[in-house]
Design a protein around this motif. Structure first.
Motif, PDB file in Angstrom:
ATOM      1  N   ASP A  90     -32.968 -30.950   5.754  1.00 48.85           N
ATOM      2  CA  ASP A  90     -31.992 -30.208   4.995  1.00 48.85           C
ATOM      3  C   ASP A  90     -32.742 -29.271   4.214  1.00 48.85           C
ATOM      4  O   ASP A  90     -33.757 -29.265   3.558  1.00 48.85           O
ATOM      5  CB  ASP A  90     -31.269 -31.147   3.939  1.00 48.85           C
ATOM      6  N   HIS A 114     -22.271 -26.054  16.092  1.00 51.93           N
ATOM      7  CA  HIS A 114     -22.795 -26.765  15.098  1.00 51.93           C
ATOM      8  C   HIS A 114     -22.487 -28.333  15.472  1.00 51.93           C
ATOM      9  O   HIS A 114     -21.488 -28.942  15.637  1.00 51.93           O
ATOM     10  CB  HIS A 114     -22.250 -26.682  13.823  1.00 51.93           C
ATOM     11  N   PHE A 115     -23.735 -28.944  15.532  1.00 56.17           N
ATOM     12  CA  PHE A 115     -23.753 -30.619  15.906  1.00 56.17           C
ATOM     13  C   PHE A 115     -23.538 -31.293  14.544  1.00 56.17           C
ATOM     14  O   PHE A 115     -24.507 -31.514  14.086  1.00 56.17           O
ATOM     15  CB  PHE A 115     -24.800 -30.818  16.585  1.00 56.17           C
ATOM     16  N   PRO A 118     -20.767 -37.113  15.310  1.00 60.20           N
ATOM     17  CA  PRO A 118     -19.573 -36.929  16.351  1.00 60.20           C
ATOM     18  C   PRO A 118     -18.395 -37.226  16.159  1.00 60.20           C
ATOM     19  O   PRO A 118     -17.999 -38.194  15.710  1.00 60.20           O
ATOM     20  CB  PRO A 118     -20.154 -37.935  17.396  1.00 60.20           C
ATOM     21  N   ARG A 146     -28.403 -27.867  14.679  1.00 61.94           N
ATOM     22  CA  ARG A 146     -28.773 -29.012  15.016  1.00 61.94           C
ATOM     23  C   ARG A 146     -28.315 -29.119  16.566  1.00 61.94           C
ATOM     24  O   ARG A 146     -27.684 -28.200  17.206  1.00 61.94           O
ATOM     25  CB  ARG A 146     -27.934 -30.148  14.291  1.00 61.94           C
ATOM     26  N   GLU A 150     -30.304 -34.590  17.590  1.00 61.44           N
ATOM     27  CA  GLU A 150     -29.780 -35.714  16.447  1.00 61.44           C
ATOM     28  C   GLU A 150     -29.653 -37.033  17.022  1.00 61.44           C
ATOM     29  O   GLU A 150     -29.892 -38.120  16.308  1.00 61.44           O
ATOM     30  CB  GLU A 150     -28.462 -35.013  15.724  1.00 61.44           C
ATOM     31  N   VAL A 155     -29.909 -40.921  14.292  1.00 58.96           N
ATOM     32  CA  VAL A 155     -29.556 -42.437  14.797  1.00 58.96           C
ATOM     33  C   VAL A 155     -30.645 -43.329  14.844  1.00 58.96           C
ATOM     34  O   VAL A 155     -30.521 -44.465  14.539  1.00 58.96           O
ATOM     35  CB  VAL A 155     -28.758 -42.221  16.255  1.00 58.96           C
TER      36      VAL A 155
HETATM   37  P1  AMP Z   1     -25.047 -30.242   8.475  1.00 58.96           P
HETATM   38  O1  AMP Z   1     -25.604 -29.726   9.519  1.00 58.96           O
HETATM   39  O2  AMP Z   1     -25.918 -30.235   7.167  1.00 58.96           O
HETATM   40  O3  AMP Z   1     -23.507 -29.559   8.334  1.00 58.96           O
HETATM   41  O4  AMP Z   1     -24.867 -31.789   8.613  1.00 58.96           O
HETATM   42  C1  AMP Z   1     -24.258 -32.450   9.754  1.00 58.96           C
HETATM   43  C2  AMP Z   1     -24.466 -33.807   9.805  1.00 58.96           C
HETATM   44  O5  AMP Z   1     -24.239 -34.486  10.986  1.00 58.96           O
HETATM   45  C3  AMP Z   1     -25.974 -34.040   9.259  1.00 58.96           C
HETATM   46  O6  AMP Z   1     -26.152 -34.993   8.517  1.00 58.96           O
HETATM   47  C4  AMP Z   1     -26.408 -34.659  10.888  1.00 58.96           C
HETATM   48  O7  AMP Z   1     -27.374 -35.687  10.634  1.00 58.96           O
HETATM   49  C5  AMP Z   1     -24.977 -35.415  11.376  1.00 58.96           C
HETATM   50  N1  AMP Z   1     -25.121 -35.794  12.719  1.00 58.96           N
HETATM   51  C6  AMP Z   1     -25.159 -34.799  13.720  1.00 58.96           C
HETATM   52  N2  AMP Z   1     -25.327 -35.347  14.668  1.00 58.96           N
HETATM   53  C7  AMP Z   1     -25.198 -36.868  14.725  1.00 58.96           C
HETATM   54  C8  AMP Z   1     -24.959 -37.806  15.362  1.00 58.96           C
HETATM   55  N3  AMP Z   1     -25.199 -37.766  16.755  1.00 58.96           N
HETATM   56  N4  AMP Z   1     -24.818 -38.819  15.045  1.00 58.96           N
HETATM   57  C9  AMP Z   1     -24.778 -39.183  13.516  1.00 58.96           C
HETATM   58  N5  AMP Z   1     -24.752 -38.137  12.926  1.00 58.96           N
HETATM   59  C10 AMP Z   1     -25.093 -36.969  13.367  1.00 58.96           C
END
Ligand code: AMP
Ligand code: MG
Length: 298
Positions: A90, A114-115, A118, A146, A150, A155
């Motif tokens: 972060d 943006h990931f 899920p 992201r 991730e 995980v």
């Molecule tokens: P941000 O990018 O700050 O908006 O936060 C997105 C959040 O989603 C972050 O805390 C990531 O760790 C979380 N995140 C993204 N992909 C996954 C995933 N496959 N499983 C669990 N959490 C996820």
């Protein structure tokens, strides 16, 4: 392809002034396939040969202008595409990179995916499904804010799935990226490396800037407790999944201007290496000139 590679960090040994003169800037941040990354050996405050932002401004402008021209050429060429994966702790600067560096590109032909955690639909599919869904089409640049990484990072750190499950994902990620690369997708992956002190300073700066208050969450502070676990998870992902066709770069990120410059340069060099060309004109230009632009027509 994905065996555990023991032994000493090979790549991080290059992070010294002596090597600076002989290696080009992009190479020095690239994780050599098969090497073992140790993040504590990489100085997040590294800033190369420019003392400060002002000194780097002209070079940064040069690369962002090149970036725009090359991206338009990629779009016109229409044979290849570019996928950029951004990962960071972060405040590491993913948004800043997207805004400053990649914002230089023409929005026509560019997209950010943006990931987040899920969605139910995403969770119902295999973990690579959403990455494949958002992969770039020919001519397109896609930035993953992201990414599928991730699924071997958060995980793992939070033990959301069994070790046996995430352990086999490195190989599956490598196969997926190989598959994209074989189909004309150039892949660049950047880990934006900041120190934990720098993160705390950036959190504090957010507190002092009302326009940034919306970004503050308690969970961001809570995640700091897991810093060492995240660094270990990153080291494994970077070490196991940096390949010739989809390299990882560790970009020193404490200085935002340096981070932006390093990434702009690497992306420019990658696009230049693609030997992009404008397609041959589909129309008979001589005929068009004669028919519509000759003196008799005016
Ligand atoms: P941000 O990018 O700050 O908006 O936060 C997105 C959040 O989603 C972050 O805390 C990531 O760790 C979380 N995140 C993204 N992909 C996954 C995933 N496959 N499983 C669990 N959490 C996820
Ligand atoms: Mg966040």
């Amino acid at each position: 392809m994905h065996e555990r590679r023991g032994g000493k960090p090979v790549w991080t040994a290059d992070f010294g002034v002596r090597i600076h003169q002989v290696m080009n800037e992009s190479e020095r941040f690239r994780v050599a396939p098969g090497s073992r990354v140790k993040l504590s050996d990489v100085d997040p405050a590294f800033k190369g040969h420019h003392p400060d932002h002002a000194a780097a401004a002209a070079e940064l402008q040069h690369y962002t202008e090149r970036l725009r021209a090359l991206q338009e050429l990629l779009y016109a060429d229409g044979r290849h595409s570019l996928l950029i994966c951004l990962q960071a702790m972060d405040t590491g600067g993913k948004d800043g990179v997207i805004n400053h560096v990649l914002g230089a590109m023409n929005p026509q032909g560019c997209r950010v995916a943006h990931f987040r955690r899920p969605s139910p639909e995403e969770a119902a599919h295999d973990f690579l499904w959403r990455a494949h869904r958002d992969a770039p089409a020919r001519g397109e640049v896609v930035i993953f804010n992201r990414s599928h990484y991730e699924d071997v990072l958060v995980v793992r750190v939070h033990e959301l799935i069994d070790k046996t499950v995430w352990m086999e994902r490195y190989a599956r990620i490598n196969e997926f990226e190989r598959n994209l690369a074989d189909d004309g997708v150039a892949i660049l992956k950047f880990y934006l490396h900041i120190s934990s002190e720098e993160q705390l300073a950036r959190f504090k700066a957010r507190l002092e800037d009302p326009s940034k208050h919306w970004k503050i969450s308690v969970s961001d502070y809570a995640e700091r407790k897991f810093w060492p676990q995240y660094q270990r998870a990153y080291e494994d992902a970077l070490s196991r999944c940096s390949t010739g066709h989809a390299p990882w770069y560790v970009i020193p990120g404490n200085h935002k201007w340096f981070r932006n410059l390093a990434i702009a340069r690497i992306v420019v060099e990658r696009l230049e290496a693609m030997n992009l060309k404008y397609p041959a004109p589909a129309a008979d230009l001589a005929e068009i000139r004669r028919e519509y632009h000759s003196a008799a027509q005016r």
